[in-house]
Design an enzyme around this catalytic site. Structure first.
Site, PDB file in Angstrom:
ATOM      1  N   LYS A  13       0.835  -1.199   0.000  1.00 39.40           N
ATOM      2  CA  LYS A  13       0.000   0.000   0.000  1.00 39.40           C
ATOM      3  C   LYS A  13       0.877   1.259   0.000  1.00 39.40           C
ATOM      4  O   LYS A  13       2.088   1.178   0.201  1.00 39.40           O
ATOM      5  CB  LYS A  13      -0.920  -0.031   1.216  1.00 39.40           C
ATOM      6  CG  LYS A  13      -1.859  -1.261   1.259  1.00 39.40           C
ATOM      7  CD  LYS A  13      -2.868  -1.124   2.393  1.00 39.40           C
ATOM      8  CE  LYS A  13      -3.320  -2.453   2.918  1.00 39.40           C
ATOM      9  NZ  LYS A  13      -4.262  -2.309   4.061  1.00 39.40           N
ATOM     10  N   TYR A  53     -12.105  -2.879  -2.238  1.00 34.76           N
ATOM     11  CA  TYR A  53     -12.563  -3.061  -0.854  1.00 34.76           C
ATOM     12  C   TYR A  53     -14.086  -3.180  -0.752  1.00 34.76           C
ATOM     13  O   TYR A  53     -14.637  -2.923   0.325  1.00 34.76           O
ATOM     14  CB  TYR A  53     -12.062  -1.909   0.018  1.00 34.76           C
ATOM     15  CG  TYR A  53     -10.618  -2.054   0.468  1.00 34.76           C
ATOM     16  CD1 TYR A  53     -10.174  -3.218   1.111  1.00 34.76           C
ATOM     17  CD2 TYR A  53      -9.694  -1.018   0.284  1.00 34.76           C
ATOM     18  CE1 TYR A  53      -8.862  -3.355   1.544  1.00 34.76           C
ATOM     19  CE2 TYR A  53      -8.378  -1.151   0.723  1.00 34.76           C
ATOM     20  CZ  TYR A  53      -7.969  -2.318   1.358  1.00 34.76           C
ATOM     21  OH  TYR A  53      -6.672  -2.436   1.793  1.00 34.76           O
ATOM     22  N   ASN A 116      -1.176  -0.311   7.678  1.00 32.15           N
ATOM     23  CA  ASN A 116      -0.587  -1.643   7.884  1.00 32.15           C
ATOM     24  C   ASN A 116       0.153  -2.179   6.665  1.00 32.15           C
ATOM     25  O   ASN A 116       0.404  -3.370   6.550  1.00 32.15           O
ATOM     26  CB  ASN A 116      -1.632  -2.620   8.443  1.00 32.15           C
ATOM     27  CG  ASN A 116      -2.774  -2.872   7.481  1.00 32.15           C
ATOM     28  OD1 ASN A 116      -2.754  -2.403   6.341  1.00 32.15           O
ATOM     29  ND2 ASN A 116      -3.766  -3.628   7.921  1.00 32.15           N
ATOM     30  N   HIS A 119      -1.461  -5.587   1.695  1.00 32.89           N
ATOM     31  CA  HIS A 119      -2.723  -6.317   1.549  1.00 32.89           C
ATOM     32  C   HIS A 119      -2.438  -7.695   0.963  1.00 32.89           C
ATOM     33  O   HIS A 119      -1.574  -7.824   0.096  1.00 32.89           O
ATOM     34  CB  HIS A 119      -3.678  -5.565   0.610  1.00 32.89           C
ATOM     35  CG  HIS A 119      -4.798  -6.441   0.143  1.00 32.89           C
ATOM     36  ND1 HIS A 119      -5.930  -6.661   0.890  1.00 32.89           N
ATOM     37  CD2 HIS A 119      -4.938  -7.199  -0.969  1.00 32.89           C
ATOM     38  CE1 HIS A 119      -6.732  -7.503   0.247  1.00 32.89           C
ATOM     39  NE2 HIS A 119      -6.143  -7.842  -0.885  1.00 32.89           N
ATOM     40  N   GLU A 130      -9.437 -10.693  -6.999  1.00 31.76           N
ATOM     41  CA  GLU A 130      -8.499  -9.578  -6.903  1.00 31.76           C
ATOM     42  C   GLU A 130      -7.462  -9.615  -8.018  1.00 31.76           C
ATOM     43  O   GLU A 130      -7.105  -8.575  -8.577  1.00 31.76           O
ATOM     44  CB  GLU A 130      -7.839  -9.573  -5.518  1.00 31.76           C
ATOM     45  CG  GLU A 130      -8.844  -9.178  -4.427  1.00 31.76           C
ATOM     46  CD  GLU A 130      -8.341  -9.329  -3.012  1.00 31.76           C
ATOM     47  OE1 GLU A 130      -9.098  -8.982  -2.083  1.00 31.76           O
ATOM     48  OE2 GLU A 130      -7.207  -9.800  -2.797  1.00 31.76           O
TER      49      GLU A 130
HETATM   50  P1  DGT Z   1      -6.047  -6.356   3.862  1.00 31.23           P
HETATM   51  O1  DGT Z   1      -4.990  -7.401   3.699  1.00 31.23           O
HETATM   52  O2  DGT Z   1      -5.567  -4.957   3.684  1.00 31.23           O
HETATM   53  O3  DGT Z   1      -7.343  -6.652   3.158  1.00 31.23           O
HETATM   54  O4  DGT Z   1      -6.377  -6.419   5.388  1.00 31.23           O
HETATM   55  P2  DGT Z   1      -6.991  -7.625   6.120  1.00 31.23           P
HETATM   56  O5  DGT Z   1      -7.499  -8.662   5.185  1.00 31.23           O
HETATM   57  O6  DGT Z   1      -6.004  -8.039   7.132  1.00 31.23           O
HETATM   58  O7  DGT Z   1      -8.211  -6.932   6.850  1.00 31.23           O
HETATM   59  P3  DGT Z   1      -9.663  -6.515   6.314  1.00 31.23           P
HETATM   60  O8  DGT Z   1      -9.917  -7.029   4.942  1.00 31.23           O
HETATM   61  O9  DGT Z   1     -10.598  -6.832   7.401  1.00 31.23           O
HETATM   62  O10 DGT Z   1      -9.504  -4.935   6.280  1.00 31.23           O
HETATM   63  C1  DGT Z   1      -8.936  -4.320   5.154  1.00 31.23           C
HETATM   64  C2  DGT Z   1      -8.206  -3.102   5.576  1.00 31.23           C
HETATM   65  O11 DGT Z   1      -9.114  -2.197   6.201  1.00 31.23           O
HETATM   66  C3  DGT Z   1      -7.112  -3.329   6.613  1.00 31.23           C
HETATM   67  O12 DGT Z   1      -5.897  -3.700   6.029  1.00 31.23           O
HETATM   68  C4  DGT Z   1      -7.038  -1.980   7.273  1.00 31.23           C
HETATM   69  C5  DGT Z   1      -8.451  -1.488   7.226  1.00 31.23           C
HETATM   70  N1  DGT Z   1      -9.143  -1.757   8.491  1.00 31.23           N
HETATM   71  C6  DGT Z   1      -9.640  -2.936   8.932  1.00 31.23           C
HETATM   72  N2  DGT Z   1     -10.207  -2.806  10.128  1.00 31.23           N
HETATM   73  C7  DGT Z   1     -10.049  -1.488  10.455  1.00 31.23           C
HETATM   74  C8  DGT Z   1     -10.418  -0.703  11.579  1.00 31.23           C
HETATM   75  O13 DGT Z   1     -11.000  -1.188  12.554  1.00 31.23           O
HETATM   76  N3  DGT Z   1     -10.085   0.624  11.539  1.00 31.23           N
HETATM   77  C9  DGT Z   1      -9.437   1.180  10.487  1.00 31.23           C
HETATM   78  N4  DGT Z   1      -9.138   2.474  10.501  1.00 31.23           N
HETATM   79  N5  DGT Z   1      -9.072   0.480   9.423  1.00 31.23           N
HETATM   80  C10 DGT Z   1      -9.374  -0.830   9.412  1.00 31.23           C
END
Ligand code: DGT
Length: 153
Positions: A13, A53, A116, A119, A130
């Protein structure tokens, strides 16, 4: 191997790119023994980020997340290998870097969930979707690496 191997979509990212972590992240997948079969640098539009997303469209952070993904260059990649979807997720670590284990990419290199750095697809269906969203079929390169016989025996 090449034709039937599992593939996953991995993106560095904008925060990972800006922080100079491209080579660090790529080398972790490469050293593991996974094979890079597609890569490009791209600034996604906000609409594109929303498509990527779409599963999270009801979440309160959706808009900010899409703004962030489209805020700068992203490294989009497809990695191939036995178990790469699941194990790629292990290499990446938990969504919230505070909960990611040391040794994982997010555990070692990130601090907050909104930044973070990486992805990865979370299952075979999302991996397929994707890869299709980010790449044209001709951008995926099928090749044999000489290391494969030493990685897989
Ligand atoms: P990724 O790999 O970026 O899709 O992340 P995942 O699969 O570990 O997590 P996912 O799909 O539930 O969420 C996608 C992205 O959304 C995550 O990398 C960062 C953001 N995100 C998720 N939960 C939260 C949250 O509680 N607060 C904020 N600000 N961002 C979040």
């Amino acid at each position: 191997y090449a034709a039937e191997m599992e593939r996953t979509f991995i993106a560095i990212k904008p925060d990972g790119v800006q922080r100079g972590l491209i080579s660090e992240i790529i080398s972790r997948f490469e050293r593991k023994g996974f094979k890079l079969v597609a890569i490009k640098i791209v600034v996604p539009s906000k609409d594109f980020a929303k498509k990527h997303y779409h599963d999270l469209s009801e979440r309160p952070f959706f808009n900010g997340l899409c703004d962030f993904l489209s805020s700068g260059p992203v490294i989009a990649m497809v990695w191939e290998g036995e178990g790469v979807i699941k194990y790629g997720h292990k290499l990446i670590g938990a969504t919230d870097p505070q909960k990611s284990e040391p040794g994982t990419i997010r555990g070692d290199l990130a601090v907050v969930v909104g930044r973070n750095i990486i992805h990865g697809s979370d299952g075979p269906e999302t991996a397929k979707d994707e890869i299709n969203l980010w790449f044209k079929p001709e951008e995926l390169v099928t090749y044999t690496s000489n290391a494969e016989k030493w990685i897989y025996g």
